[in-house]
Write a protein that holds these residues in place. Structure first.
Motif, PDB file in Angstrom:
ATOM      1  N   ARG A 130       6.272  10.409 -31.923  1.00  0.00           N
ATOM      2  CA  ARG A 130       7.167  10.363 -33.081  1.00  0.00           C
ATOM      3  C   ARG A 130       6.354  10.163 -34.353  1.00  0.00           C
ATOM      4  O   ARG A 130       5.253   9.597 -34.327  1.00  0.00           O
ATOM      5  CB  ARG A 130       8.190   9.248 -32.908  1.00  0.00           C
ATOM      6  CG  ARG A 130       7.601   7.862 -32.805  1.00  0.00           C
ATOM      7  CD  ARG A 130       8.615   6.851 -32.351  1.00  0.00           C
ATOM      8  NE  ARG A 130       9.082   7.123 -31.005  1.00  0.00           N
ATOM      9  CZ  ARG A 130       9.838   6.291 -30.298  1.00  0.00           C
ATOM     10  NH1 ARG A 130      10.245   5.164 -30.837  1.00  0.00           N
ATOM     11  NH2 ARG A 130      10.212   6.589 -29.071  1.00  0.00           N
ATOM     12  N   PRO A 131       6.894  10.604 -35.488  1.00  0.00           N
ATOM     13  CA  PRO A 131       6.179  10.446 -36.768  1.00  0.00           C
ATOM     14  C   PRO A 131       6.101   8.981 -37.183  1.00  0.00           C
ATOM     15  O   PRO A 131       6.940   8.157 -36.825  1.00  0.00           O
ATOM     16  CB  PRO A 131       7.043  11.254 -37.746  1.00  0.00           C
ATOM     17  CG  PRO A 131       7.918  12.115 -36.899  1.00  0.00           C
ATOM     18  CD  PRO A 131       8.130  11.371 -35.629  1.00  0.00           C
ATOM     19  N   THR A 132       5.060   8.681 -37.966  1.00  0.00           N
ATOM     20  CA  THR A 132       4.897   7.333 -38.514  1.00  0.00           C
ATOM     21  C   THR A 132       4.014   7.419 -39.754  1.00  0.00           C
ATOM     22  O   THR A 132       3.501   8.489 -40.103  1.00  0.00           O
ATOM     23  CB  THR A 132       4.274   6.377 -37.468  1.00  0.00           C
ATOM     24  OG1 THR A 132       4.329   5.041 -37.962  1.00  0.00           O
ATOM     25  CG2 THR A 132       2.836   6.756 -37.168  1.00  0.00           C
ATOM     26  N   ILE A 133       3.838   6.295 -40.429  1.00  0.00           N
ATOM     27  CA  ILE A 133       2.949   6.203 -41.591  1.00  0.00           C
ATOM     28  C   ILE A 133       1.874   5.173 -41.276  1.00  0.00           C
ATOM     29  O   ILE A 133       2.167   4.039 -40.887  1.00  0.00           O
ATOM     30  CB  ILE A 133       3.707   5.787 -42.867  1.00  0.00           C
ATOM     31  CG1 ILE A 133       4.816   6.799 -43.201  1.00  0.00           C
ATOM     32  CG2 ILE A 133       2.742   5.665 -44.042  1.00  0.00           C
ATOM     33  CD1 ILE A 133       4.314   8.173 -43.574  1.00  0.00           C
ATOM     34  N   VAL A 134       0.605   5.582 -41.439  1.00  0.00           N
ATOM     35  CA  VAL A 134      -0.524   4.684 -41.216  1.00  0.00           C
ATOM     36  C   VAL A 134      -1.447   4.773 -42.426  1.00  0.00           C
ATOM     37  O   VAL A 134      -1.906   5.865 -42.783  1.00  0.00           O
ATOM     38  CB  VAL A 134      -1.293   5.053 -39.924  1.00  0.00           C
ATOM     39  CG1 VAL A 134      -2.494   4.141 -39.752  1.00  0.00           C
ATOM     40  CG2 VAL A 134      -0.372   4.977 -38.714  1.00  0.00           C
ATOM     41  N   ASN A 135      -1.698   3.635 -43.051  1.00  0.00           N
ATOM     42  CA  ASN A 135      -2.549   3.588 -44.246  1.00  0.00           C
ATOM     43  C   ASN A 135      -2.074   4.569 -45.312  1.00  0.00           C
ATOM     44  O   ASN A 135      -2.867   5.297 -45.922  1.00  0.00           O
ATOM     45  CB  ASN A 135      -4.010   3.874 -43.875  1.00  0.00           C
ATOM     46  CG  ASN A 135      -4.593   2.838 -42.946  1.00  0.00           C
ATOM     47  OD1 ASN A 135      -4.215   1.663 -42.995  1.00  0.00           O
ATOM     48  ND2 ASN A 135      -5.511   3.263 -42.079  1.00  0.00           N
ATOM     49  N   LEU A 162      -5.807  12.989 -38.559  1.00  0.00           N
ATOM     50  CA  LEU A 162      -4.655  13.662 -37.965  1.00  0.00           C
ATOM     51  C   LEU A 162      -3.854  14.479 -38.971  1.00  0.00           C
ATOM     52  O   LEU A 162      -3.511  15.640 -38.707  1.00  0.00           O
ATOM     53  CB  LEU A 162      -3.751  12.629 -37.279  1.00  0.00           C
ATOM     54  CG  LEU A 162      -2.608  13.200 -36.439  1.00  0.00           C
ATOM     55  CD1 LEU A 162      -2.359  12.343 -35.208  1.00  0.00           C
ATOM     56  CD2 LEU A 162      -1.317  13.320 -37.240  1.00  0.00           C
ATOM     57  N   SER A 163      -3.558  13.908 -40.147  1.00  0.00           N
ATOM     58  CA  SER A 163      -2.686  14.599 -41.106  1.00  0.00           C
ATOM     59  C   SER A 163      -3.327  15.853 -41.684  1.00  0.00           C
ATOM     60  O   SER A 163      -2.628  16.752 -42.157  1.00  0.00           O
ATOM     61  CB  SER A 163      -2.291  13.649 -42.237  1.00  0.00           C
ATOM     62  OG  SER A 163      -3.447  13.207 -42.933  1.00  0.00           O
TER      63      SER A 163
END
Length: 360
Positions: free
Chosen positions: A221-226, A202-203
């Motif tokens: 909404r934004p988030t942080i994954v790994n 995605l990023s």
């Protein structure tokens, strides 16, 4: 080297060509001065001008995704029968206009020989207005043009005959955004689950602010994954419309089983007799089953059969339903009513002017 020729035209930076250059001479002569028109036979009508001129129109359906060879064949017929003039309608029918009645039957014969049926005017099933589907759209869950072909193959005779109470407009849309618009019967994709997010890609594939802004109900909404920037979906707020997928391919929502069809009825764009009206849901959970979509054809066929048998002359689909009531509509169409089909959305109901009718 030859000297440059003198320029005899002026560049127009924007806008279409002048309309008059595309119109048949009889149309230009009688523009705004028509006396009346009448049907001659299915797909054929005549306009009479105050001047006494008569202009005959023959309308034929096309496959919509037309090849260059077919367009050339159509243009050849326009040269032969319509003085070089033809036009496509908003539903991709093709119309030939001419002033000699003797050209009608030979033109119909030649159109039928190249596979273009004549019809689609007045109280019949008009060609389906459809969205881009797999060919052009960036978020299709089905092939809208394929659905149009599958449905119209079954409604061939209803296109060529004048047996409906009034005209029937159909549309089909390849996603829940419904670019096909309002119609007597709308065939619209209905997703049944929120998007699946590929956080690994995605990023690098998506502009996060654009994907967040694409959601009509602010469920992204934004988030942080790994340790990577990514997005999350609030599944309680998500209306599974699929709009996010167009902005971010990593938010996949299309699925052969979970992306299904829903049938809507009663939509209307015109102001004739009653104000414009939005469609209402009457069937859902219909399998997305290419290439012929038999389950969709079955539901559409039942609705049209009931309307054809019970509608009064000049009564549009929404007017027929309003007269008999929803309970009887579901009974006669042999469809199952579900509580979730009740439309309780009332945003801006008092301020959104749907009609051009004068109010006092």
């Amino acid at each position: 080297m030859n000297a440059p020729t003198e320029r005899t035209w002026k560049t127009i930076e924007s806008g279409p060509h002048e309309l008059e250059g595309t119109l048949h001479p009889v149309v230009v002569k009688n523009y705004g001065k028509w006396k009346y028109h009448k049907m001659i036979k299915p797909g054929v009508m005549v306009h009479y001008g105050i001047s006494g001129d008569a202009l005959y129109t023959v309308r034929a359906g096309t496959p919509r995704q037309n090849t260059v060879d077919l367009v050339r064949q159509i243009c050849d017929l326009a040269d032969q029968y319509a003085d070089g003039f033809m036009r496509f309608t908003i539903r991709n029918s093709v119309e030939f206009m001419f002033s000699e009645e003797s050209r009608i039957e030979p033109l119909i014969k030649d159109l039928e020989e190249i596979g273009l049926p004549v019809g689609g005017i007045a109280n019949c099933v008009a060609p389906i207005a459809h969205t881009q589907g797999w060919l052009h759209c960036d978020i299709p869950a089905t092939d809208a043009s394929g659905v149009a072909k599958g449905v119209m193959d079954n409604l061939y005779e209803e296109f060529k005959t004048l047996e409906m109470p009034n005209k029937v407009r159909l549309s089909t849309s390849c996603c829940s955004i419904n670019c096909g618009g309002q119609a007597d019967i709308g065939i619209v994709v209905k997703h049944t689950r929120p998007p699946r997010i590929d956080h690994e890609k995605l990023s690098t594939l998506c502009e996060l602010p654009k994907a967040v802004a694409r959601c009509p109900v602010a469920a992204i909404r934004p988030t942080i994954v790994n340790n990577k920037r990514s997005l999350m979906v609030d599944e309680e707020k998500c209306i599974v419309c699929g709009a996010c997928f167009g902005a971010c391919p990593s938010m996949e929502i299309n699925h052969p089983e979970h992306s299904q069809f829903a049938i809507w009825v009663g939509g209307k764009n015109s102001n004739a007799r009653s104000k414009p009206q939005s469609m209402s849901l009457v069937a859902e959970g219909i399998p997305n089953n290419p290439p012929h979509w038999p389950e969709v054809n079955d539901v559409v066929g039942r609705i049209l059969k009931a309307y054809k048998a019970g509608g009064k002359p000049w009564e549009r689909m929404n007017e027929w339903i309003e007269r008999i009531g929803w309970k009887r509509f579901f009974e006669e169409s042999e469809l199952t009513f579900e509580v979730d089909m009740i439309d309780s959305y009332r945003h801006a109901r008092t301020t959104f002017n749907q009609s051009a009718h004068v109010r006092f």
